[in-house]
Write a protein that holds these residues in place. Sequence first.
Motif, PDB file in Angstrom:
ATOM      1  N   GLY A 162      70.500  17.749  46.507  1.00 40.69           N
ATOM      2  CA  GLY A 162      69.189  18.386  46.515  1.00 40.69           C
ATOM      3  C   GLY A 162      68.204  17.579  45.692  1.00 40.69           C
ATOM      4  N   ASN A 163      67.020  18.155  45.441  1.00 43.78           N
ATOM      5  CA  ASN A 163      65.999  17.472  44.653  1.00 43.78           C
ATOM      6  C   ASN A 163      66.456  17.382  43.200  1.00 43.78           C
ATOM      7  OD1 ASN A 163      64.260  17.213  46.844  1.00 43.78           O
ATOM      8  ND2 ASN A 163      63.397  19.251  46.510  1.00 43.78           N
ATOM      9  N   THR A 164      66.491  16.174  42.667  1.00 42.31           N
ATOM     10  CA  THR A 164      66.927  16.005  41.284  1.00 42.31           C
ATOM     11  C   THR A 164      65.843  16.487  40.323  1.00 42.31           C
ATOM     12  OG1 THR A 164      66.104  13.735  41.356  1.00 42.31           O
ATOM     13  CG2 THR A 164      68.455  14.067  41.756  1.00 42.31           C
ATOM     14  N   PRO A 165      66.232  17.044  39.180  1.00 37.99           N
ATOM     15  CA  PRO A 165      65.244  17.486  38.192  1.00 37.99           C
ATOM     16  C   PRO A 165      64.450  16.299  37.655  1.00 37.99           C
ATOM     17  CG  PRO A 165      67.470  18.285  37.651  1.00 37.99           C
ATOM     18  CD  PRO A 165      67.619  17.255  38.720  1.00 37.99           C
ATOM     19  N   THR A 166      63.205  16.541  37.269  1.00 34.37           N
ATOM     20  CA  THR A 166      62.399  15.497  36.630  1.00 34.37           C
ATOM     21  C   THR A 166      63.181  14.921  35.447  1.00 34.37           C
ATOM     22  OG1 THR A 166      60.354  16.603  37.250  1.00 34.37           O
ATOM     23  CG2 THR A 166      60.225  15.035  35.439  1.00 34.37           C
ATOM     24  N   GLY A 167      63.245  13.604  35.382  1.00 37.45           N
ATOM     25  CA  GLY A 167      63.958  12.962  34.284  1.00 37.45           C
ATOM     26  C   GLY A 167      65.343  12.474  34.644  1.00 37.45           C
ATOM     27  N   TYR A 168      65.823  12.830  35.833  1.00 40.34           N
ATOM     28  CA  TYR A 168      67.161  12.414  36.251  1.00 40.34           C
ATOM     29  C   TYR A 168      67.125  11.819  37.652  1.00 40.34           C
ATOM     30  CZ  TYR A 168      69.223  15.156  32.401  1.00 40.34           C
ATOM     31  OH  TYR A 168      69.579  15.645  31.179  1.00 40.34           O
ATOM     32  N   LYS A 169      68.133  10.982  37.934  1.00 35.92           N
ATOM     33  CA  LYS A 169      68.393  10.505  39.285  1.00 35.92           C
ATOM     34  C   LYS A 169      69.874  10.740  39.581  1.00 35.92           C
ATOM     35  CE  LYS A 169      69.353   5.740  37.846  1.00 35.92           C
ATOM     36  NZ  LYS A 169      69.006   4.304  38.005  1.00 35.92           N
ATOM     37  N   SER A 170      70.213  10.807  40.860  1.00 39.76           N
ATOM     38  CA  SER A 170      71.594  11.065  41.261  1.00 39.76           C
ATOM     39  C   SER A 170      72.319   9.749  41.521  1.00 39.76           C
ATOM     40  CB  SER A 170      71.602  11.929  42.527  1.00 39.76           C
ATOM     41  OG  SER A 170      72.908  12.125  42.992  1.00 39.76           O
ATOM     42  N   MET A 195      62.010  11.178  31.565  1.00 39.66           N
ATOM     43  CA  MET A 195      62.623  12.007  30.539  1.00 39.66           C
ATOM     44  C   MET A 195      61.752  12.082  29.289  1.00 39.66           C
ATOM     45  SD  MET A 195      64.977  14.110  30.163  1.00 39.66           S
ATOM     46  CE  MET A 195      66.207  13.752  31.409  1.00 39.66           C
ATOM     47  N   GLU A 196      61.027  11.019  28.991  1.00 46.21           N
ATOM     48  CA  GLU A 196      60.096  11.061  27.856  1.00 46.21           C
ATOM     49  C   GLU A 196      59.036  12.136  28.085  1.00 46.21           C
ATOM     50  OE1 GLU A 196      60.350   9.595  24.918  1.00 46.21           O
ATOM     51  OE2 GLU A 196      62.273   8.803  25.655  1.00 46.21           O
ATOM     52  N   LEU A 197      58.603  12.263  29.342  1.00 45.87           N
ATOM     53  CA  LEU A 197      57.624  13.293  29.685  1.00 45.87           C
ATOM     54  C   LEU A 197      58.226  14.686  29.510  1.00 45.87           C
ATOM     55  CD1 LEU A 197      54.914  14.207  30.789  1.00 45.87           C
ATOM     56  CD2 LEU A 197      55.742  13.726  33.104  1.00 45.87           C
ATOM     57  N   VAL A 198      59.487  14.857  29.934  1.00 47.17           N
ATOM     58  CA  VAL A 198      60.160  16.151  29.771  1.00 47.17           C
ATOM     59  C   VAL A 198      60.246  16.514  28.291  1.00 47.17           C
ATOM     60  CG1 VAL A 198      62.384  17.343  29.988  1.00 47.17           C
ATOM     61  CG2 VAL A 198      61.499  16.001  31.906  1.00 47.17           C
ATOM     62  N   LYS A 199      60.618  15.544  27.450  1.00 44.74           N
ATOM     63  CA  LYS A 199      60.708  15.795  26.005  1.00 44.74           C
ATOM     64  C   LYS A 199      59.336  16.185  25.443  1.00 44.74           C
ATOM     65  CE  LYS A 199      64.565  12.602  25.125  1.00 44.74           C
ATOM     66  NZ  LYS A 199      64.962  11.316  24.490  1.00 44.74           N
ATOM     67  N   THR A 200      58.283  15.528  25.958  1.00 42.29           N
ATOM     68  CA  THR A 200      56.919  15.855  25.518  1.00 42.29           C
ATOM     69  C   THR A 200      56.576  17.305  25.871  1.00 42.29           C
ATOM     70  OG1 THR A 200      56.180  13.563  25.759  1.00 42.29           O
ATOM     71  CG2 THR A 200      54.476  15.261  25.798  1.00 42.29           C
ATOM     72  N   ILE A 201      56.942  17.722  27.070  1.00 46.06           N
ATOM     73  CA  ILE A 201      56.652  19.088  27.501  1.00 46.06           C
ATOM     74  C   ILE A 201      57.349  20.098  26.586  1.00 46.06           C
ATOM     75  CG2 ILE A 201      57.114  20.768  29.341  1.00 46.06           C
ATOM     76  CD1 ILE A 201      56.571  18.468  31.350  1.00 46.06           C
ATOM     77  N   TYR A 202      58.612  19.846  26.265  1.00 47.93           N
ATOM     78  CA  TYR A 202      59.342  20.748  25.366  1.00 47.93           C
ATOM     79  C   TYR A 202      58.724  20.767  23.970  1.00 47.93           C
ATOM     80  CZ  TYR A 202      63.255  22.158  28.339  1.00 47.93           C
ATOM     81  OH  TYR A 202      64.027  22.762  29.315  1.00 47.93           O
ATOM     82  N   SER A 203      58.430  19.578  23.418  1.00 44.29           N
ATOM     83  CA  SER A 203      57.904  19.531  22.050  1.00 44.29           C
ATOM     84  C   SER A 203      56.519  20.172  21.969  1.00 44.29           C
ATOM     85  CB  SER A 203      57.847  18.086  21.553  1.00 44.29           C
ATOM     86  OG  SER A 203      56.949  17.307  22.331  1.00 44.29           O
ATOM     87  N   ARG A 204      55.683  19.934  22.984  1.00 45.57           N
ATOM     88  CA  ARG A 204      54.341  20.530  22.981  1.00 45.57           C
ATOM     89  C   ARG A 204      54.406  22.045  23.124  1.00 45.57           C
ATOM     90  NH1 ARG A 204      50.188  17.739  20.773  1.00 45.57           N
ATOM     91  NH2 ARG A 204      50.687  15.533  21.009  1.00 45.57           N
ATOM     92  N   PHE A 205      55.348  22.529  23.947  1.00 45.65           N
ATOM     93  CA  PHE A 205      55.450  23.984  24.102  1.00 45.65           C
ATOM     94  C   PHE A 205      55.941  24.629  22.804  1.00 45.65           C
ATOM     95  CE2 PHE A 205      57.685  27.925  25.206  1.00 45.65           C
ATOM     96  CZ  PHE A 205      56.652  28.600  25.842  1.00 45.65           C
ATOM     97  N   LEU A 206      56.902  24.001  22.130  1.00 51.77           N
ATOM     98  CA  LEU A 206      57.384  24.546  20.861  1.00 51.77           C
ATOM     99  C   LEU A 206      56.276  24.527  19.802  1.00 51.77           C
ATOM    100  CD1 LEU A 206      60.943  22.931  20.764  1.00 51.77           C
ATOM    101  CD2 LEU A 206      60.433  25.389  20.854  1.00 51.77           C
ATOM    102  N   GLU A 207      55.372  23.558  19.907  1.00 47.58           N
ATOM    103  CA  GLU A 207      54.262  23.459  18.970  1.00 47.58           C
ATOM    104  C   GLU A 207      53.148  24.452  19.309  1.00 47.58           C
ATOM    105  OE1 GLU A 207      50.647  20.288  18.274  1.00 47.58           O
ATOM    106  OE2 GLU A 207      52.615  19.487  18.815  1.00 47.58           O
ATOM    107  N   MET A 208      52.831  24.582  20.603  1.00 43.97           N
ATOM    108  CA  MET A 208      51.677  25.384  21.028  1.00 43.97           C
ATOM    109  C   MET A 208      52.043  26.811  21.444  1.00 43.97           C
ATOM    110  SD  MET A 208      49.890  22.454  23.398  1.00 43.97           S
ATOM    111  CE  MET A 208      49.084  21.009  22.702  1.00 43.97           C
ATOM    112  N   ASN A 209      53.291  27.011  21.877  1.00 41.13           N
ATOM    113  CA  ASN A 209      53.745  28.315  22.362  1.00 41.13           C
ATOM    114  C   ASN A 209      52.809  28.871  23.438  1.00 41.13           C
ATOM    115  OD1 ASN A 209      55.189  30.643  22.701  1.00 41.13           O
ATOM    116  ND2 ASN A 209      54.457  31.636  20.824  1.00 41.13           N
TER     117      ASN A 209
END
Length: 569
Positions: A162-170, A195-209
């Motif tokens: 199926g479609n691989t998640p952002t940050g990964y390839k099969s 994957m750097e973008l995915v990490k940015t999304i997680y860190s920004r969400f934890l910072e901004m909520n």
Amino acid sequence: MKEQKSPAIAIYSRKSRFTGKGESIENQIELCKKYIDVNYPDTPEDSILIYEDEGFSGGNTERPQFKKMMEDARKKKFSVIICYRLDRISRNIGDFAKLIDEFSDLEISFESIKEKFDTESSLGRAMMYIASVFSQLERETIAERIRDNMHELAKTGRWLGGNTPTGYKSTQVQKITVDGKKRSAYKLDIVQDEMELVKTIYSRFLEMNSLTKVETYLIQNHLKTKMGKDFTRFSIKAILQNPVYMIADKDAWKYYEDLGVELYADKAEFDGKHGIMAYNKTVQKAGKANQFRDMDEWIIAVGKHKGVISGKEWVMVQNYLGQNASKAYRKPKSNMALLSGLLRCGHCGSYMRPKVYNTDYAEGEKRYSYLCEMKEKSRMQECDMKNPNGNVLDRAICEEVKKLSENSSEFVKQLEEAKKSITANTSEYDKRMENLKATLSDNEKEIKALVSKLAETEGTAANGYITDQINELHEKNKFIKKSMEELESLTKENVLSDEEFDILRELLASFASSFDTMTVEQKRMALRNFIKKIVWDGENVHVYLFGANEDEIELPNEAETEPLGGGSK
């Protein structure tokens, strides 16, 4: 030959998914028609009612065409229902028993050509019940087998496709044995920049909520999805909720254990390196968006891939998302704005939506403006279009449309000229359409001839060859029908039929006198009868009418700028 109670006969066909092989919808229908030719030879072609559901399971009766057939049955539109095989109607014994009883009450005969029995005799009814029991047993066995396969696959921790998640390839890694069969195994490998973008999304969400603030940050910094599109709150949330990014550590183990999710891995396998793989997570239905199953139906395993977000942080993100959902602002749906879905920003092309203020005009009318979606999401960095005064803009548009009624002869003249100019070029389209229709007719005749040969070649190698020919012709016909639809849309685009033309003329005649007495919803619908789209360029409004040239409206000065509220422009 059977005695027919009514000239109308229903054919029902169903297939869980399109494959282009075997018992296709078209094959089922053709075989049922052949059955009718033999058993009900006096049935006119236009008395055969066809109901077909493709992409729907036989596990329940929630199928659109099946429901339509049952509605027509209750209206006594036919007296016989024919299907290719019993399980096309239902694989559930409870549903099937109720259906047979209802058919009996409605005096409708149900006949299955594959099993060669019908409900007109007590023996036929008994045999159908027995066959239905086996159909349900088969369905439940299949479900159990799928679940067992899920467990076997969970042991491998592999990626199922199926479609691989952002940050990964099969990546294919090895051959494995499942159910005694050798299969290719795949795992997920990291795509570093994604994957750097995915990490940015997680860190920004934890910072901004805040999903909205993360969305704004990504737009302002021109960070796009792997498909090159702007992130939305929904695509951001999908990344934040995907357990594939979570590192399989002690916090991950505790999270799922506390929730009672089935863990198909020992605690020792949660080694703080690999990521989580979740199986049986969604319900996939043709034509519908995937829906998440209840978490207690998930199968959680440790994957072969590397995780990137610690269990502690991932669980924290889920808790924040849950808190935000419980206190999320619910935008009021009712307002006086008339142009939502019609009005676009002339700078970036985004839709402009109404923003209602807390202040009213002296007459008690609610104040609102129209705000460019991109301007709001990017906090004016990607678009700084001025907000038109919504009250003034709506009134101006309504007045201009009402003027069409006063000068309807000129507007109707424009419509007639547009209609003639397109009609003059349709002769070439007509020739192409006739050629397509002729080819379609020839193919249908060939299919009918091949279907007649199926009965003669049953049990021989030729039977399969003929079936393949029928399927190939059906595929060609699908392509031809699609071409005909596209051709027809070309001839109809931007031109009105005679009936639509008359309706529009009548609307114009009464529009000015009746418009002011309409409700808000009626006004919205009325405007959409005349207006294709509206573009605001910061000074003027460009109105595009159906079947006519663009019109331009210059608004009064009071409409040209309106603050966002809260001090921002």
